[in-house]
Design a protein around this motif. Sequence first.
Motif, PDB file in Angstrom:
ATOM      1  N   ILE A 273       0.838  -1.051  -0.005  1.00 52.05           N
ATOM      2  CA  ILE A 273       0.002  -0.215  -0.002  1.00 52.05           C
ATOM      3  C   ILE A 273       0.793   1.378   0.005  1.00 52.05           C
ATOM      4  N   ASN A 274       1.879   1.260   0.906  1.00 50.96           N
ATOM      5  CA  ASN A 274       2.593   2.511   1.356  1.00 50.96           C
ATOM      6  C   ASN A 274       3.800   2.675   0.037  1.00 50.96           C
ATOM      7  N   ASP A 275       4.260   1.435  -0.552  1.00 55.76           N
ATOM      8  CA  ASP A 275       5.525   1.745  -1.391  1.00 55.76           C
ATOM      9  C   ASP A 275       5.019   1.483  -2.908  1.00 55.76           C
ATOM     10  N   VAL A 276       3.797   1.010  -3.121  1.00 54.72           N
ATOM     11  CA  VAL A 276       3.408   0.785  -4.552  1.00 54.72           C
ATOM     12  C   VAL A 276       2.105   1.483  -4.799  1.00 54.72           C
ATOM     13  N   VAL A 277       1.130   1.164  -3.986  1.00 51.14           N
ATOM     14  CA  VAL A 277      -0.387   1.558  -4.613  1.00 51.14           C
ATOM     15  C   VAL A 277      -0.244   3.141  -4.434  1.00 51.14           C
ATOM     16  N   LYS A 278      -0.103   3.658  -3.232  1.00 51.15           N
ATOM     17  CA  LYS A 278      -0.110   5.128  -3.013  1.00 51.15           C
ATOM     18  C   LYS A 278       0.633   5.873  -3.809  1.00 51.15           C
ATOM     19  N   PRO A 279       2.138   5.639  -3.975  1.00 41.72           N
ATOM     20  CA  PRO A 279       2.872   6.246  -4.851  1.00 41.72           C
ATOM     21  C   PRO A 279       2.529   6.272  -6.246  1.00 41.72           C
ATOM     22  N   GLY A 280       1.933   5.219  -6.804  1.00 46.13           N
ATOM     23  CA  GLY A 280       1.450   5.002  -8.138  1.00 46.13           C
ATOM     24  C   GLY A 280       0.182   5.940  -8.480  1.00 46.13           C
ATOM     25  N   TYR A 281      -0.593   5.901  -7.611  1.00 48.03           N
ATOM     26  CA  TYR A 281      -2.116   7.024  -7.676  1.00 48.03           C
ATOM     27  C   TYR A 281      -1.393   8.447  -7.400  1.00 48.03           C
ATOM     28  N   ALA A 282      -0.399   8.708  -6.640  1.00 46.96           N
ATOM     29  CA  ALA A 282       0.117   9.926  -6.319  1.00 46.96           C
ATOM     30  C   ALA A 282       0.693  10.625  -7.575  1.00 46.96           C
ATOM     31  N   ALA A 283       1.518   9.491  -8.526  1.00 51.26           N
ATOM     32  CA  ALA A 283       2.083   9.855  -9.491  1.00 51.26           C
ATOM     33  C   ALA A 283       1.181  10.392 -10.765  1.00 51.26           C
ATOM     34  N   LEU A 284      -0.035   9.513 -10.744  1.00 50.35           N
ATOM     35  CA  LEU A 284      -1.059   9.745 -11.662  1.00 50.35           C
ATOM     36  C   LEU A 284      -1.817  11.174 -11.407  1.00 50.35           C
ATOM     37  N   LYS A 285      -2.083  11.395 -10.139  1.00 49.13           N
ATOM     38  CA  LYS A 285      -2.769  12.610  -9.778  1.00 49.13           C
ATOM     39  C   LYS A 285      -1.929  13.906 -10.235  1.00 49.13           C
ATOM     40  N   SER A 286      -0.565  13.516 -10.205  1.00 48.33           N
ATOM     41  CA  SER A 286       0.393  14.879 -10.368  1.00 48.33           C
ATOM     42  C   SER A 286       0.264  15.508 -11.745  1.00 48.33           C
ATOM     43  N   GLU A 287      -0.030  14.251 -12.649  1.00 51.55           N
ATOM     44  CA  GLU A 287      -0.168  14.798 -14.221  1.00 51.55           C
ATOM     45  C   GLU A 287      -1.340  15.654 -14.179  1.00 51.55           C
ATOM     46  N   TRP A 288      -2.163  15.836 -13.484  1.00 55.75           N
ATOM     47  CA  TRP A 288      -3.132  16.951 -13.541  1.00 55.75           C
ATOM     48  C   TRP A 288      -2.618  18.047 -13.187  1.00 55.75           C
ATOM     49  N   LEU A 289      -1.428  18.259 -12.393  1.00 60.60           N
ATOM     50  CA  LEU A 289      -0.783  19.373 -12.114  1.00 60.60           C
ATOM     51  C   LEU A 289       0.287  19.878 -12.693  1.00 60.60           C
ATOM     52  N   PHE A 290       1.047  18.917 -13.373  1.00 56.20           N
ATOM     53  CA  PHE A 290       2.187  18.983 -14.196  1.00 56.20           C
ATOM     54  C   PHE A 290       2.135  18.359 -15.194  1.00 56.20           C
ATOM     55  N   PRO A 291       1.376  18.502 -16.275  1.00 56.77           N
ATOM     56  CA  PRO A 291       0.975  17.678 -17.539  1.00 56.77           C
ATOM     57  C   PRO A 291       2.306  17.249 -18.378  1.00 56.77           C
ATOM     58  N   SER A 292       3.549  17.825 -18.182  1.00 55.55           N
ATOM     59  CA  SER A 292       4.537  17.377 -18.849  1.00 55.55           C
ATOM     60  C   SER A 292       5.291  16.144 -18.055  1.00 55.55           C
ATOM     61  N   ALA A 293       4.614  15.691 -16.820  1.00 48.65           N
ATOM     62  CA  ALA A 293       5.180  14.724 -16.198  1.00 48.65           C
ATOM     63  C   ALA A 293       4.634  13.300 -16.625  1.00 48.65           C
ATOM     64  N   ALA A 294       3.562  13.669 -17.484  1.00 48.74           N
ATOM     65  CA  ALA A 294       2.692  12.296 -17.921  1.00 48.74           C
ATOM     66  C   ALA A 294       3.631  11.424 -18.934  1.00 48.74           C
ATOM     67  N   VAL A 295       3.362  10.019 -18.726  1.00 48.53           N
ATOM     68  CA  VAL A 295       3.918   9.033 -19.421  1.00 48.53           C
ATOM     69  C   VAL A 295       3.650   9.105 -20.928  1.00 48.53           C
TER      70      VAL A 295
END
Length: 386
Positions: A364-386
Motif C-alpha cells: 500500500i505505502n510503497d506501490v499503490v499510494k505512490p502510483g496514484y500520487a504520480a497519476l494525480k500529479s499529471e493533472w498538476l504537471f502535464p509534462s510529467a505524464a508518460v
Amino acid sequence: MVSESESTVPQGVVPAGVVPTAEQIRRAPKVLLHDHLDGGLRPATIVKLARETGYDALPETDAGRLESWFRESADSGSLERYLETFSHTVGVMQTRDALFRVASECAQDLAADGVVYAEVRYAPEQHLLGGLTLEQVVEAVDEGFREGERLARAAGHRIRVGALLTAMRHAARALEIAELANRYRDLGVVGFDIAGAEAGHPPTRHLDAFEYLKRENNHFTIHAGEAFGLPSIWQALQWCGADRLGHGMRIIDDIQVGDGGDVKLGRLAAYVRDKRIPLELCPSSNLQTGAAPSYAEHPIGLLRRLHFRATVNTDNRLMSGTSMSNEFGHLVRTFRYTLDDMQWFTVNAMKSAFIPFDERLAMINDVVKPGYAALKSEWLFPSAAV
C-alpha cells in the motif's frame, strides 16, 4: 482564454471530480482478489494446447473465432453454454507444461494491465485427467506464476501472484484440498476457496474443511451471495467463518433505500460493514449471469457510497472479455469515479489480501499510494505524464 476548471482550481490542488483517462486507468496500480485461472486463458493458447495435447472438442480452431465463441456463449443466458466454456479451458489444462504456460501467461497479462498484486484461484481436482497428482498440479501452477512474474519484471512491470486452491462445492474433496492448501502455504498458496453452483450446495456441506483451516490459522474465502441470496452469505460467515465473500453482491438484499434516499441496513448487512468483511465484487460477470441488470444498477455504487469493504475484480477474463482496466473503465464511465475512488477500491483489496500484514502495508505505502500520487500529479504537471 482560461477554462472554467483552470480558473476555479487553486494552484497545486488536483481538480475534484476529474475522471481518469483510459490510459491512466491502465497504468494505475490495481489489486485483484477474484480471478479464475481457467477463466482467463488466451484464445491462441487454447488452440495451441488443444493441438499439442490432442484435445479435439474445441468449437472453433481459429483463435479469433474461438474468442468470440467464448464471449457469445457466456452472454447467451444459457447456464449450459456458460458451463461448457470451462469444459474447454479445463480440457486443455491437463499436463504440467499446459498448467505452467497458462499460469505464466496469466501473471504476464495481469501485470501488463497494471495489476501489482493478484490472488488467482483454481481447482486442482479438475486437472488430474492427464495423470498428474494434486501436488504436481499445484507445483506446476506455482512455477508458472513465478516465471510469469520474472518475465513481467523483464518487460518493466511488477506483480506478485498468490494462488487460492479451490474445492468444488458439488464434490466431496474439500477437506483434501484444504489440507493441500495448508501444506503449500507460504509456498505460493495463500488461501482456500470453494466454488460452483450455490443453490443446492451450501457451504455448510464442507464444514470439516473450514474447521480444519481455522484450527491451522489459515485463510479462506467462499463463493457466496452471487446466484443465491442472504442465506448463502449468512452461512458462509456465521457457520463457516469466511474471511472474505466471493462476490457477496446479494448483501444488497438486506439494504433498504427509501424514496427520499435514506438508507437502512439490516442486521446482516450492518454486520458485514461493521466487521469490514471484504466483498469480491465482479461487475461484468454479474451482468452476464443476470445477477445485476446493468453497471448503473450494480450494487457496487451503493456499497461504495456506504463504505462497505468493496473491491473490484474480473472473475473470468476470457468469458467476460474483460480486464481490471475494463472493469474500472465501466465504473468510471458509469459513476464518474475519480483516481481517488480507484485508489479507495485498490487499498480495500490490498488490505484484504491473504498475505502477512507487513507485506500488505508495504504494498500500500510503497506501490499503490505512490502510483496514484504520480497519476494525480499529471493533472498538476502535464509534462510529467508518460
